[in-house]
Design an enzyme around this catalytic site. Structure first.
Site: not given
Ligand code: 5GP
Length: 117
Positions: A100, A33-34, A104-106
């Site tokens: 996004v 994660d970025i 996706h799974m964290h």
């Molecule tokens: P969500 O809130 O949709 O479950 O998580 C999206 C995740 O994607 C966030 O933790 C965010 O930091 C990560 N993320 C967003 N843009 C990028 C990117 O360009 N590269 C990477 N590696 N992670 C990203």
């Protein structure tokens, strides 16, 4: 929900923007994660165009679903997380704050994570 091919994870899958890859197979890509929320913060995504968990669970093949969970297990084992513990998180839709629109799974770990917010 129509899949938005301009989402950031679609761009990562097409190689248009870089990522720190930790695992890849025929159906799955995993990368750091970025904006990590823990010492280990990995995002695991299917290569198929699924906008959310609901889309993935409804439309992905059994092979894709099984492969996805098998990949999670391989990644946590490779990172030696099972002993210390880890958390899997999926956000789905507006109330969850999902950013996004590609399923996706964290994977979170590497410290005491505390309670669920
Ligand atoms: P969500 O809130 O949709 O479950 O998580 C999206 C995740 O994607 C966030 O933790 C965010 O930091 C990560 N993320 C967003 N843009 C990028 C990117 O360009 N590269 C990477 N590696 N992670 C990203």
């Amino acid at each position: 929900m129509a899949y938005d091919t301009k989402n950031v994870f679609a761009k990562i899958l097409r190689g248009e923007i870089p990522c720190q890859r930790v695992y890849e197979d025929e159906h799955v890509l995993a990368f750091k994660d970025i904006n990590p929320k823990a010492p280990v913060h990995i995002l695991v995504i299917p290569k198929g165009e699924y906008a959310s968990f609901m889309e993935f669970s409804t439309h992905a093949s059994q092979d894709e679903v099984a492969n996805f969970f098998a990949a999670i297990a391989k990644i946590v084992k490779a990172l030696k997380l099972p002993e210390s513990g880890f958390r899997l998180v999926v956000n789905n839709g507006p109330d969850s704050g999902e950013e996004v629109p590609h399923f996706h799974m964290h994977i979170l770990g590497g410290k005491r994570l505390g309670g669920m917010a």
